[in-house]
Write an enzyme that holds these catalytic residues in place. Structure first.
Site, PDB file in Angstrom:
ATOM      1  N   LYS A  82       0.887  -1.215  -0.115  1.00  0.00           N
ATOM      2  CA  LYS A  82      -0.101   0.123   0.173  1.00  0.00           C
ATOM      3  C   LYS A  82       0.929   1.258  -0.043  1.00  0.00           C
ATOM      4  CE  LYS A  82      -3.773  -1.624   2.746  1.00  0.00           C
ATOM      5  NZ  LYS A  82      -4.840  -1.837   1.866  1.00  0.00           N
ATOM      6  N   GLY A 236      -8.415  -8.256   5.408  1.00  0.00           N
ATOM      7  CA  GLY A 236      -7.544  -7.423   6.066  1.00  0.00           C
ATOM      8  C   GLY A 236      -7.527  -8.090   7.586  1.00  0.00           C
TER       9      GLY A 236
END
Lengths: 293, 189
Positions: A82, A236
């Site tokens: 990310k 996640g």
């Protein structure tokens, strides 16, 4: 024609290969190994899972390159990482490290108040979050080769992912039934690039792969999102914040493949131990929401 | 004739759409019963570790191996090629071991090294091929016929009823390799 790299076909093609799979957030090489052994089709390398980012507060940034390298050295499946929204230098760093996909993610603290990254400039493909179709089309116009629902990360609560997927589906139906002049009007009121809407209408679906993300915590959550029409799922905090990550990870992989078979879903949902605790979205203040970033 | 596409994970939808565009009856295969409805199987691109784990958990690995050893046609693309190869040189094991080749996973590098290139394929012709984190064929046995090469390395090959390619014809809209496989099935039947 000569050999070509970084074409949109090659970028969106990797997302096609991930379909029907589970992409798992991992913060250590050890996590990554557990994810791979459970059948993850890719891992997302980050500093903290979203639930911990939420708890820690402060500015959340790209992970330490050493951590990403350790994870890449440990697993053979694709490794995603990310970067902050608009932080094109974090993206350059991730590309140079050899990350297979970059998630320009609202889970990290945004670096640009207005602009996302010009993703056409990169050879590495990008995935971006979206709450609705207009947002997805803007990200595609910027070069995103894959879309995911934003949901509300780190909550273990699937309601926002469902809201975003249902809204996208509804808006796709609207595009499909629109005449050309209505499409121009939709483009204006939605703030959605006309060429992407046209590409969608021609294809009958979003021109890139669309995964579900943000709050999935159980095999049933994953199957729910698959039945709502997404192409695969990101999980996640839901895995490594639960009691038995390896078992839950395996169960979610099975549930994503056999999303239409309640018997298999019942079997894999049995005896998984405590899921992550989770948050009621209604208890979050507006500034605590990640999806509005 | 019904052609199956292994639908556990990966881009099986693109293979199904390609077959359907050729007006061939096609279905996704997730169980042994579904496999037994078909006269040939495509193993799509995807993650070979994921697909292999799901094949093992569902018994499809043994069922398919047995059928293929009796002549059932199988076409493996990318991850599918890894699954049917006799040897995977940089990994802990082989899987179905149906074709006498050794392959190396992710041999062309990471995603930024993925590419498109033109190939000259035997009995197919010029073909724009898409390679995504592709495996490489490092060794071919004496009974294996090489159908295409890129930079002097084999990228498509066949041994009797088993066809493999390290690239993805299903992403190109070009149906000729699928037609080739359908002809293999017809000859077997």
């Amino acid at each position: 024609m000569e050999k070509q790299q970084g074409t949109f076909k090659v970028k969106s093609g990797l997302a096609e290969m991930l379909k029907g799979g589970v992409i798992m957030d991992v913060v250590t090489a050890e996590h990554a190994k557990i994810a791979e052994d459970a059948g993850a089709c890719a891992v997302m390398a980050l500093e903290r899972v979203p639930a911990d980012i939420r708890a820690a507060g402060g500015v959340a940034r790209m992970a330490d390159p050493r951590k990403i390298k350790e994870i890449m050295d440990t697993v053979t499946i694709p490794v995603m990482a990310k970067c902050r929204i608009g932080h094109f230098v974090e993206a350059q760093i991730l590309e140079s490290l050899g990350a297979d996909y970059i998630d320009e993610s609202e889970v990290l603290t945004p670096a640009d108040p207005e602009n996302h990254i010009d993703k056409w400039k990169f050879n590495v493909p990008f995935v971006c979050g979206a709450r609705d179709l207009p947002e997805a089309t803007r990200r595609i116009a910027e070069g995103a080769a894959m879309i995911r629902t934003k949901g509300e990360a780190g909550t273990g609560n699937v309601i926002e992912a469902v809201r975003h997927m249902r809204l996208m589906n509804k808006q796709i139906r609207e595009v499909m039934s629109a005449s050309f002049e209505e499409l121009v009007h939709l483009s204006k009121v939605w703030g959605a690039p006309l060429d992407v809407l046209q590409a969608l209408k021609e294809k009958g679906r979003l021109p890139v792969v669309n995964f579900a993300a943000g709050g999935l915590a159980t095999p049933a959550d994953s199957a729910l999102m698959m039945q709502l029409g997404c192409d695969g799922v990101f999980v996640g905090s839901g895995i490594f914040k639960s009691k038995d990550p390896a078992k839950r990870a395996k169960a979610i992989v099975m549930a994503t493949t056999y999303f239409n078979d309640p018997k298999v879903l019942a079997e894999v949902s049995e005896d998984l131990g405590e899921p992550m605790k989770g948050l009621d979205i209604a208890t979050l203040k507006h500034e605590e929401l990640m999806q509005t970033r | 004739m019904k052609v199956g596409v292994l639908g556990l994970q990966g881009d099986f939808r693109e293979h199904l759409q390609t077959l359907q565009s050729l007006e061939v009856e096609a279905r996704d295969v997730r169980t042994i019963d579904q496999l037994n409805e078909t006269q040939g199987l495509i193993i799509p691109g995807g993650e070979s570790t994921t697909i292999s784990l799901l094949m093992e958990r569902t018994g499809l690995m043994d069922a398919l191996q047995k059928k293929a050893r009796e002549g059932f046609p199988v076409y493996g693309t990318c991850a599918g090629m890894i699954l049917v190869a006799k040897e995977v040189t940089n990994y802990r094991k082989s899987y179905l071991s149906l074709i006498d080749i050794s392959v190396r996973r992710n041999a062309y590098g990471r995603q930024v090294d993925s590419f498109e290139a033109d190939l000259n394929i035997k009995s197919v012709g010029l073909f724009r091929a898409v390679f995504i984190r592709a495996p490489q064929i490092e060794r071919v046995g004496a009974k294996v016929e090489i159908l295409a090469e890129h930079n002097s390395l084999p990228v498509m090959a066949r041994q009797k009823n088993i066809l493999v390619s390290s690239f993805h014809p299903e992403l190109t809209g070009d149906t000729r390799i699928h037609e080739y496989f359908i002809n293999m099935i017809k000859k077997e039947a």
